[in-house]
Structures are given as structure tokens and as C-alpha cells.
Design a protein around this motif. Structure first.
Motif, PDB file in Angstrom:
ATOM      1  N   ASP A 101       0.868  -1.179   0.000  1.00  0.00           N
ATOM      2  CA  ASP A 101       0.000   0.000   0.000  1.00  0.00           C
ATOM      3  C   ASP A 101       0.899   1.221   0.000  1.00  0.00           C
ATOM      4  OD1 ASP A 101      -1.861   2.054   0.408  1.00  0.00           O
ATOM      5  OD2 ASP A 101      -3.107   0.833   1.722  1.00  0.00           O
ATOM      6  N   HIS A 102       0.585   2.189  -0.852  1.00  0.00           N
ATOM      7  CA  HIS A 102       1.402   3.393  -0.915  1.00  0.00           C
ATOM      8  C   HIS A 102       1.058   4.380   0.187  1.00  0.00           C
ATOM      9  CE1 HIS A 102      -2.182   3.938  -3.416  1.00  0.00           C
ATOM     10  NE2 HIS A 102      -2.125   5.215  -3.103  1.00  0.00           N
ATOM     11  N   LEU A 103      -0.067   4.157   0.890  1.00  0.00           N
ATOM     12  CA  LEU A 103      -0.439   5.009   2.009  1.00  0.00           C
ATOM     13  C   LEU A 103       0.108   4.443   3.313  1.00  0.00           C
ATOM     14  CD1 LEU A 103      -4.137   5.849   1.059  1.00  0.00           C
ATOM     15  CD2 LEU A 103      -2.084   7.220   0.642  1.00  0.00           C
ATOM     16  N   GLY A 104      -0.095   5.168   4.401  1.00  0.00           N
ATOM     17  CA  GLY A 104       0.454   4.771   5.683  1.00  0.00           C
ATOM     18  C   GLY A 104      -0.408   3.776   6.433  1.00  0.00           C
ATOM     19  N   SER A 105       0.198   3.123   7.412  1.00  0.00           N
ATOM     20  CA  SER A 105      -0.509   2.112   8.205  1.00  0.00           C
ATOM     21  C   SER A 105      -1.532   2.718   9.148  1.00  0.00           C
ATOM     22  CB  SER A 105       0.495   1.292   9.017  1.00  0.00           C
ATOM     23  OG  SER A 105       1.230   2.134   9.898  1.00  0.00           O
ATOM     24  N   ASP A 106      -1.430   4.027   9.433  1.00  0.00           N
ATOM     25  CA  ASP A 106      -2.356   4.649  10.362  1.00  0.00           C
ATOM     26  C   ASP A 106      -3.439   5.460   9.663  1.00  0.00           C
ATOM     27  OD1 ASP A 106      -0.727   6.646   9.422  1.00  0.00           O
ATOM     28  OD2 ASP A 106      -0.352   7.574  11.380  1.00  0.00           O
ATOM     29  N   THR A 107      -3.571   5.308   8.338  1.00  0.00           N
ATOM     30  CA  THR A 107      -4.701   5.900   7.630  1.00  0.00           C
ATOM     31  C   THR A 107      -5.921   5.022   7.831  1.00  0.00           C
ATOM     32  OG1 THR A 107      -4.233   4.700   5.577  1.00  0.00           O
ATOM     33  CG2 THR A 107      -3.168   6.849   5.864  1.00  0.00           C
TER      34      THR A 107
END
Length: 415
Positions: A101-107
Motif C-alpha cells: 500500500d502506498h499510504l500509511g498504516s495509520d490511515t
């Protein structure tokens, strides 16, 4: 839409995992009783198989307060049934899959994904284990489609046209809109049905070695400016706009320049004036802390209308997917469908929260309606016609008819 329910017959470990999902999606208030969940026959799997209670479903993410606002409308989690080990399958075999995933784990998306991985592990008797890699640490955004096709990652989040040229027919979902769109949850259902009922999409994916696990609609993309209002296409003239590649022709028709760049470059580019406008959506704007840079925001529609509504979802290496038993694939699809629906509902509920934040920060929030929208839709039609020619040059001659079908499905709310 249904609210979450925690069923009292869930086994303790799985119940704990589900409760954390509620916190991740905004539930927060759900709590186990002091005695834990009531045991049921589901706790014991067939002789010789792993007990679900033995699986590692320990919470691995934090609850984030802002996500609680969307909890009341979240759909039910998939039924917590444990799929029997399929006939002929070694109960000790594991499918250990990598996830990108290119987004963060806390999104919000990342939190949901981490919890559905634990859910999948529990429901497949510990045989399907998915290890996530966030913040593009496994695949950079310019190499996602090819990376999954080559097996560098087994599964990845993917936005259509993120890697231009990877999919030709799919681009129809990323064309700028020529009408006001419904809420994100409804768009997700329209898009998913359209993908599933038109074989051309699966055919072009399989030809490249990938397939969709599930799809859903990105939130609406709107205009966000670091200076100056956008009320007409003329206000785009001379602007440097961060946008996806598919909007290049759209912006060009309005006299603007499109800048395609990865999420990691957005903040600095806007801060330093490399770009002065962005076409983006509220959820990712919040994730990337971009709101503080804007002065003005423009929506093409009173509520959910926007410049575009991209198709995204999760792609998987086709060979890897075929190696997983059908019963386990069904569990995986069900869980990812839930995550897509949950994300869509969250985005719908988060929209007014972000609008209020922008207004409270003294920013202009402009909602264009009626005849004010027509000049922007003219830009959209110009961009669509450019894609028809591009698609034909790349061997897909039915772009115009496919676009017409999709537009009708949106207008008819065909879900």
C-alpha cells in the motif's frame, strides 16, 4: 445502512479481532464483556485442524478518534464463519502473501486492511497469511501494476491509471465526470457492478497476469487552491495543478498545466509554489496534512459532485490467486468487499467534517451548482474524446460506447 453488531457467540480471539476493526473504522465504543464472548461450537475446528482461538489476532493498530465519526453507518462485518479446510488441501500448508500500500498504516484504509488480514487468517484456519508493507516500501507508485504482475508483491492497492498504459479499457472509470455524481458508497456499488458485468476488464487484466480481488470508487476529486478561487474554467488559466495523468487533457483545455507526482511530493510542491492547485479528495488531503496549505476549495456540485471519481481496489497476481482454494478466495473477496464499502461510507461521512474544518480555518468553500457546472463538463467531454482516440490507437475501439454505458449506469444509479 446497517450498523456493526458484535455477535455474542463469537469465539474470544476472533471477537477481539472484530472489536479492533470497529475501533479502526471508527467504532471505538464496542467492548467485550468481562467474561469474554460465549464459546460456541465454532471454536473447535475439524479434527487435526488449527483452532481459531490459537491464531494470533492480537490488536496491532491504534484507534484514531477522528474515524469514530463514521462508525454509525458502517456496514456489518462479514459473517465470522470459518471456512473448512478444502478437500485435498494439506491443512498445514500456508499461503504467505505480501501486500503493498502506498499510504500509511495509520490511515483509515491502512487500519482496515490490517484488521481484515487478521480476519482472513482466522477464517482460513491460519492458512492464508498476508504481510503488509505500507508507505510504498515494497513497490513505488510508478511500478505497482507491473510489480504485482511480476510477483514482487502478491496483492496491492491500485488506482486505475496509476501506471498509465497498464490498463486500456479501465481508463473509462477515470475520465472526468460529465454529470453530478451520487455519494461515494453508491458510486462504489455502481463501479463494482460495472466491472463485474463487463468481461473486457477481467480479460485485459488476465492478459497482463493480474486480477481484481475487489473494487470500489475513490471519493470525489475537487479543486483545492493555495491562492485564488476557482469558479469558472477561466480561473484555471495559468495554474500548475497536481493531478493524475488522466486529467492532463482536461486541464489543458482550461489553460492549466497538469503536474503528475507521487504523494510524497505533494506537500513540498504546494508549499514551495511548484504547484498552486491540486485536484484531490478530502480523505487523502487529511491523511497527507495538506489542508493547512489551501486557501480555497471548489466542489462541482452541492454535495458529492466532483471533477472525477477514480476506480481503485486491490489487484492480485493471477497465478498466486489461482493457487488459493476457491473457498478461501471467497473469504478474501468478502473481506476486501467489506473494506471497500467501509472506506466508501467513511468517505461520505468524513466529507462534511473536512468541509467544516476548511471553513473554520477561514478558507473559502465553493459549491458550484446548476448552470455553473456546464462549462466544466465541456472540459470533461473534450478529455473523453481525446481518450477515445487514444484507446483506439492502443487497440480498444469501443471507448465511446463503453463510456456511454458507464455514464448511463451512473445517471440511472444502477447498483
Amino acid at each position: 445502512m446497517k450498523k456493526h453488531r458484535i455477535r455474542p457467540t463469537l469465539i474470544p480471539a476472533l471477537a477481539a479481532a472484530l472489536i479492533v476493526v470497529l475501533a479502526a473504522c471508527g467504532g471505538g465504543a464496542a467492548q467485550q464483556g468481562e467474561g469474554g464472548a460465549v464459546e460456541s461450537e465454532a471454536e473447535e475446528s475439524a479434527a487435526g485442524q488449527i483452532k481459531v482461538a490459537e491464531l494470533d489476532t492480537a490488536p496491532n493498530v491504534k484507534s484514531i478518534e477522528k474515524f469514530r465519526a463514521a462508525s454509525a453507518n458502517m456496514p456489518d462485518l462479514p459473517e465470522p464463519t470459518i471456512a473448512p479446510v478444502p478437500d485435498g488441501v494439506d491443512p498445514n500448508r500456508k499461503w504467505e502473501l505480501t501486500f503493498n500500500d502506498h499510504l500509511g498504516s495509520d490511515t483509515q484504509q491502512g487500519l482496515n486492511e490490517q484488521q481484515l488480514f487478521e480476519h482472513i487468517k482466522a477464517r482460513t484456519n491460519g492458512q492464508v497469511v498476508i504481510t503488509p508493507h505500507f508507505n510504498a516500501t515494497l513497490l513505488d507508485t510508478g511500478n505497482i501494476f507491473a510489480g504485482v504482475a511480476q510477483g514482487i508483491a502478491d496483492i496491492s492497492v491500485y488506482n486505475v491509471d496509476m501506471n498509465p498504459g497498464a490498463q486500456v479499457a479501465h481508463v473509462v472509470f477515470n475520465l472526468p465526470q460529465t454529470m453530478e455524481t451520487p455519494k461515494n458508497y453508491d458510486m462504489s456499488r455502481i463501479y463494482r457492478k460495472f466491472v463485474n458485468t463487463h468481461p473486457v476488464f477481467e480479460e485485459e487484466n488476465l492478459a497482463k497476469g493480474v486480477t481484481w480481488i475487489s473494487t470500489y470508487a475513490c471519493p470525489i476529486n475537487s479543486f483545492h487552491s493555495t491562492g485564488g478561487d476557482i469558479r469558472t474554467p477561466g480561473d484555471l488559466n495559468g495554474r500548475k495543478v497536481i493531478a493524475n495523468a488522466r486529467l492532463t487533457e482536461y486541464l489543458k483545455a482550461g489553460g492549466a498545466s497538469g503536474l503528475v507526482m507521487g504523494p510524497g511530493e505533494w506537500y513540498t510542491s504546494l508549499q514551495k509554489g511548484v504547484a498552486n492547485t491540486q485536484i484531490g479528495h478530502w480523505a487523502v488531503i487529511d491523511d497527507m496534512k495538506l489542508l493547512e496549505l489551501y486557501k480555497s476549495n471548489t466542489m462541482l456540485g452541492s454535495e458529492y459532485g466532483g471533477v472525477s471519481v477514480l476506480l481503485q481496489g486491490w489487484i492480485v497476481n493471477a497465478e498466486v490467486w489461482d493457487s488459493i482454494p476457491e473457498a478461501y478466495r471467497a473469504v478474501i473477496v468478502e473481506e476486501f468487499d467489506w473494506a471497500g464499502d467501509a472506506a466508501s461510507i467513511y468517505n461520505d461521512d468524513f466529507y462534511p467534517i473536512m468541509v467544516k474544518q476548511a471553513e473554520d480555518a477561514g478558507q473559502n468553500v465553493i459549491m458550484l451548482t446548476g448552470d455553473e457546472l456546464d462549462p466544466f463538463y465541456e472540459l470533461s467531454r473534450a478529455a473523453a474524446e481525446a481518450w477515445y482516440d487514444e484507446a483506439k490507437a492502443n487497440g480498444f475501439a469501443d471507448g465511446a460506447s463503453l463510456h456511454e454505458e458507464l455514464s448511463k449506469a451512473i445517471a440511472d444509479r444502477d447498483m
